[in-house]
Design a protein around this motif. Structure first.
Motif, mmCIF file in Angstrom:
data_model
loop_
_atom_site.group_PDB
_atom_site.id
_atom_site.type_symbol
_atom_site.label_atom_id
_atom_site.label_comp_id
_atom_site.label_asym_id
_atom_site.label_seq_id
_atom_site.Cartn_x
_atom_site.Cartn_y
_atom_site.Cartn_z
ATOM 1 N N TYR A 281 -3.603 16.701 -7.128
ATOM 2 C CA TYR A 281 -3.882 15.299 -6.829
ATOM 3 C C TYR A 281 -3.211 14.415 -7.870
ATOM 4 C CZ TYR A 281 -7.542 17.378 -3.968
ATOM 5 O OH TYR A 281 -8.221 18.145 -3.054
ATOM 6 N N LEU A 282 -2.741 13.259 -7.434
ATOM 7 C CA LEU A 282 -2.150 12.263 -8.332
ATOM 8 C C LEU A 282 -2.966 10.990 -8.165
ATOM 9 C CD1 LEU A 282 1.619 12.775 -7.393
ATOM 10 C CD2 LEU A 282 0.314 13.938 -9.155
ATOM 11 N N SER A 283 -3.809 10.681 -9.137
ATOM 12 C CA SER A 283 -4.667 9.502 -9.058
ATOM 13 C C SER A 283 -3.863 8.250 -9.368
ATOM 14 C CB SER A 283 -5.818 9.625 -10.055
ATOM 15 O OG SER A 283 -6.561 8.422 -10.083
ATOM 16 N N LEU A 284 -3.971 7.250 -8.509
ATOM 17 C CA LEU A 284 -3.267 5.987 -8.733
ATOM 18 C C LEU A 284 -4.154 4.932 -9.380
ATOM 19 C CD1 LEU A 284 -1.165 5.727 -5.446
ATOM 20 C CD2 LEU A 284 -0.493 6.641 -7.675
ATOM 21 N N ASP B 18 2.860 1.733 -12.660
ATOM 22 C CA ASP B 18 4.142 1.927 -11.981
ATOM 23 C C ASP B 18 4.116 3.282 -11.269
ATOM 24 O OD1 ASP B 18 6.850 2.575 -11.312
ATOM 25 O OD2 ASP B 18 7.567 1.236 -12.892
ATOM 26 N N GLU B 19 3.938 3.229 -9.968
ATOM 27 C CA GLU B 19 3.789 4.451 -9.180
ATOM 28 C C GLU B 19 5.016 5.362 -9.283
ATOM 29 O OE1 GLU B 19 3.381 5.605 -4.492
ATOM 30 O OE2 GLU B 19 2.391 3.770 -5.161
ATOM 31 N N ASP B 20 6.217 4.805 -9.246
ATOM 32 C CA ASP B 20 7.432 5.624 -9.312
ATOM 33 C C ASP B 20 7.535 6.373 -10.639
ATOM 34 O OD1 ASP B 20 8.233 4.844 -6.755
ATOM 35 O OD2 ASP B 20 9.362 3.126 -7.509
ATOM 36 N N VAL B 21 7.221 5.696 -11.738
ATOM 37 C CA VAL B 21 7.267 6.335 -13.058
ATOM 38 C C VAL B 21 6.218 7.440 -13.128
ATOM 39 C CG1 VAL B 21 6.819 5.976 -15.526
ATOM 40 C CG2 VAL B 21 8.221 4.339 -14.259
ATOM 41 N N PHE B 22 5.018 7.168 -12.609
ATOM 42 C CA PHE B 22 3.943 8.160 -12.640
ATOM 43 C C PHE B 22 4.306 9.400 -11.827
ATOM 44 C CE2 PHE B 22 -0.255 9.432 -10.611
ATOM 45 C CZ PHE B 22 -0.607 10.284 -11.634
ATOM 46 N N ILE B 23 4.865 9.229 -10.658
ATOM 47 C CA ILE B 23 5.232 10.371 -9.815
ATOM 48 C C ILE B 23 6.338 11.187 -10.477
ATOM 49 C CG2 ILE B 23 6.257 11.020 -7.594
ATOM 50 C CD1 ILE B 23 4.467 8.779 -6.382
ATOM 51 N N MET C 205 0.851 -1.186 0.000
ATOM 52 C CA MET C 205 0.000 0.000 0.000
ATOM 53 C C MET C 205 0.891 1.241 0.000
ATOM 54 S SD MET C 205 -3.016 1.220 2.584
ATOM 55 C CE MET C 205 -2.077 1.452 4.061
ATOM 56 N N PRO C 206 0.545 2.243 -0.821
ATOM 57 C CA PRO C 206 1.317 3.492 -0.833
ATOM 58 C C PRO C 206 1.296 4.169 0.543
ATOM 59 C CG PRO C 206 -0.154 3.375 -2.714
ATOM 60 C CD PRO C 206 -0.528 2.245 -1.798
ATOM 61 N N ALA C 207 2.294 4.984 0.773
ATOM 62 C CA ALA C 207 2.405 5.688 2.053
ATOM 63 C C ALA C 207 2.728 7.156 1.801
ATOM 64 C CB ALA C 207 3.486 5.049 2.906
ATOM 65 N N ASP C 208 2.475 7.995 2.796
ATOM 66 C CA ASP C 208 2.838 9.413 2.721
ATOM 67 C C ASP C 208 4.351 9.535 2.585
ATOM 68 O OD1 ASP C 208 0.154 9.626 3.323
ATOM 69 O OD2 ASP C 208 0.447 10.662 5.221
ATOM 70 N N PHE C 209 4.805 10.538 1.840
ATOM 71 C CA PHE C 209 6.234 10.805 1.744
ATOM 72 C C PHE C 209 6.452 12.216 1.215
ATOM 73 C CE2 PHE C 209 5.145 9.308 -2.444
ATOM 74 C CZ PHE C 209 6.006 9.933 -3.326
ATOM 75 N N VAL C 210 7.689 12.652 1.255
ATOM 76 C CA VAL C 210 8.060 13.970 0.747
ATOM 77 C C VAL C 210 8.862 13.774 -0.536
ATOM 78 C CG1 VAL C 210 9.295 16.117 1.195
ATOM 79 C CG2 VAL C 210 8.054 14.986 3.057
ATOM 80 N N HIS C 211 8.383 14.397 -1.609
ATOM 81 C CA HIS C 211 9.046 14.331 -2.913
ATOM 82 C C HIS C 211 9.832 15.626 -3.099
ATOM 83 C CE1 HIS C 211 9.356 14.557 -7.325
ATOM 84 N NE2 HIS C 211 9.364 13.234 -7.265
ATOM 85 N N PRO C 212 11.017 15.569 -3.710
ATOM 86 C CA PRO C 212 11.826 16.791 -3.845
ATOM 87 C C PRO C 212 11.197 17.894 -4.693
ATOM 88 C CG PRO C 212 12.864 14.933 -4.978
ATOM 89 C CD PRO C 212 11.708 14.385 -4.212
ATOM 90 N N VAL C 213 10.314 17.554 -5.607
ATOM 91 C CA VAL C 213 9.666 18.563 -6.456
ATOM 92 C C VAL C 213 8.223 18.793 -6.033
ATOM 93 C CG1 VAL C 213 8.927 19.107 -8.817
ATOM 94 C CG2 VAL C 213 11.151 18.033 -8.416
#
Length: 142
Positions: free
Chosen positions: A35-38, A43-48, A1-9
């Motif tokens: 919002y980023l719909s999953l 591939d979550e990493d590619v989408f982000i 399951m995805p989790a909260d995190f901090v992205h550099p951008v």
């Protein structure tokens, strides 16, 4: 399951399991809520990573969305204009639209939601854009 995190951008991304998306408050000066719909995301990493690159052109996409919202001008003037009020032109109509949020989807499309002041009795306007940032639909929402 995805989790909260901090992205550099994108900044702080909070995952909402019920909606299956991340939300980023203030990720861009162009939009207060992103919002980023999953849904259907292979591939979550590619989408982000893709979403972070799209921030560069977000202002231009929002401008195109606002222009596309003008397809609702005739409806606003004919069906929603208070009795005795002067019909609006495109500039007056667009001036009443304020960006509320943008949602990125894994297929590259996005939706932009505008608050519409008093245009549609409290309803907003949603504009869908294709993967090239071109408007494909505008509708009253909410």
């Amino acid at each position: 399951m995805p989790a909260d995190f901090v992205h550099p951008v994108l900044g702080a991304l909070a995952y909402d399991q019920g909606l299956n998306w991340y939300s980023a408050d203030g990720a861009s000066n162009s939009v207060p809520q992103l919002y980023l719909s999953l849904d259907e995301c292979p591939d979550e990493d590619v989408f982000i990573a893709q979403a972070s690159r799209r921030l560069e052109s977000l202002s231009a996409s929002i401008a195109r969305a606002k222009g596309a919202a003008c397809s609702l001008l005739e409806l606003a003037n004919s069906e929603w204009l208070p009795e005795g009020a002067t019909p609006m032109d495109a500039a007056g109509f667009m001036a009443k639209l304020t960006v509320d949020s943008a949602t990125f989807y894994p297929d590259g499309t996005m939706d932009v939601i505008f608050r519409a002041d008093d245009l549609f009795a409290g309803h907003g306007v949603i504009v869908s854009l294709d993967a090239d940032g071109q408007a494909i639909d505008a509708a009253i929402c909410g």
